[in-house]
Design an enzyme around this catalytic site. Structure first.
Site, PDB file in Angstrom:
ATOM      1  N   PHE A 100       0.852  -1.200   0.000  1.00 46.58           N
ATOM      2  CA  PHE A 100       0.000   0.000   0.000  1.00 46.58           C
ATOM      3  C   PHE A 100       0.880   1.239   0.000  1.00 46.58           C
ATOM      4  CE2 PHE A 100      -2.350   3.377   2.229  1.00 46.58           C
ATOM      5  CZ  PHE A 100      -3.497   3.427   1.444  1.00 46.58           C
ATOM      6  N   GLY A 101       0.649   2.131  -0.966  1.00 51.31           N
ATOM      7  CA  GLY A 101       1.372   3.404  -1.026  1.00 51.31           C
ATOM      8  C   GLY A 101       0.421   4.558  -0.772  1.00 51.31           C
ATOM      9  N   TYR A 102       0.845   5.527   0.020  1.00 51.80           N
ATOM     10  CA  TYR A 102      -0.037   6.652   0.356  1.00 51.80           C
ATOM     11  C   TYR A 102       0.646   8.005   0.151  1.00 51.80           C
ATOM     12  CZ  TYR A 102       2.922   6.240   4.400  1.00 51.80           C
ATOM     13  OH  TYR A 102       4.034   6.164   5.205  1.00 51.80           O
ATOM     14  N   GLY A 103       1.939   7.991  -0.201  1.00 52.60           N
ATOM     15  CA  GLY A 103       2.658   9.252  -0.440  1.00 52.60           C
ATOM     16  C   GLY A 103       3.183   9.231  -1.860  1.00 52.60           C
ATOM     17  N   SER A 104       4.491   9.371  -2.003  1.00 51.58           N
ATOM     18  CA  SER A 104       5.057   9.354  -3.360  1.00 51.58           C
ATOM     19  C   SER A 104       4.814   8.013  -4.049  1.00 51.58           C
ATOM     20  CB  SER A 104       6.549   9.666  -3.323  1.00 51.58           C
ATOM     21  OG  SER A 104       7.251   8.635  -2.673  1.00 51.58           O
ATOM     22  N   GLU A 113      12.607   3.796   0.792  1.00 55.21           N
ATOM     23  CA  GLU A 113      11.852   4.206   1.991  1.00 55.21           C
ATOM     24  C   GLU A 113      12.697   4.053   3.259  1.00 55.21           C
ATOM     25  OE1 GLU A 113       8.908   5.579   1.535  1.00 55.21           O
ATOM     26  OE2 GLU A 113       8.948   5.128  -0.603  1.00 55.21           O
TER      27      GLU A 113
HETATM   28  C1  SIN Z   1       4.387   5.919   0.662  1.00 51.93           C
HETATM   29  O1  SIN Z   1       4.280   6.603  -0.358  1.00 51.93           O
HETATM   30  O2  SIN Z   1       3.646   4.939   0.845  1.00 51.93           O
HETATM   31  C2  SIN Z   1       5.431   6.207   1.709  1.00 51.93           C
HETATM   32  C3  SIN Z   1       5.846   7.618   1.812  1.00 51.93           C
HETATM   33  C4  SIN Z   1       6.525   8.176   0.590  1.00 51.93           C
HETATM   34  O3  SIN Z   1       7.389   7.507   0.003  1.00 51.93           O
HETATM   35  O4  SIN Z   1       6.202   9.302   0.193  1.00 51.93           O
END
Ligand code: SIN
Length: 192
Positions: A26-30, A101
């Protein structure tokens, strides 16, 4: 020697992928908008009980050791739901992801809700409160000023936030925290 924030080695020991063919991430940022890794499939997903906050320091991507940028992490919040992007990946992909990360994030196990009555178990990188790169809360104006002033090897910190806000809109996700910082940033840049 590893930087104090560097979680690469710890992450490698957190899950055993022996015999595992694929994993949901699951990704929530970049990770929503920058998929620089191979994946079998990707879909919009939600994880429950977590909120996205720009409270994690970035010393390696959107800032430097002297002036860390601010990037997203998740904080536990009862009743909250965080929309992001789920990727179905081969376990080998975590070698790249652990490096990307590495600034304080640890792989956690969670439940990814695809919104069609289907949920799967997956992994998510979370930078917990108090980790070595943690910056913590501030009001929206302070966050925006901080973001506007930071930049690192992956580019300007403001581009991270603007890109994230756009990607969230494309997913149809409402995120008052990210959108408030985005609005303040646009005021600062005169593009509001
Ligand atoms: C993510 O995107 O899930 C982690 C935070 C990031 O890399 O911005």
């Amino acid at each position: 020697m590893d930087a104090p924030h560097d979680t690469t080695r710890i992450n490698r020991l957190r899950q055993d992928f022996t015999g595992v063919e694929s994993v949901w991430l699951f990704g929530y940022g970049s990770l929503i908008y920058k998929a620089d890794f191979p994946y079998l499939e990707r879909r919009r997903a939600t994880i429950h009980g977590w909120s996205r906050r720009l409270w994690q320091g970035s010393h390696d991507h959107r800032g430097t050791f002297e002036h860390p940028g601010r990037v997203a992490t998740l904080i536990p919040e009862e009743g909250a739901a965080c929309v992001g992007m789920a990727y179905h990946v081969a376990p080998a992909t975590f070698e790249h992801l652990d490096h990307r990360e590495k600034n304080g994030y640890l792989r956690h196990e969670g439940v990814l809700d695809f919104g069609n009555g289907k949920s799967v178990a997956g992994l998510v990188y979370i930078a917990a409160q108090g980790n070595a790169a943690w910056l913590g809360p501030a009001d929206d104006a302070t966050l925006a000023r901080h973001v506007a002033a930071a930049s690192g090897p992956s580019g300007r910190n403001s581009d991270y936030v603007l890109h994230l806000a756009r990607a969230l809109r494309e997913l149809g996700a409402d995120d008052p925290h990210v959108f408030a910082v985005e609005a303040r940033l646009r005021d600062l840049h005169g593009t509001g």
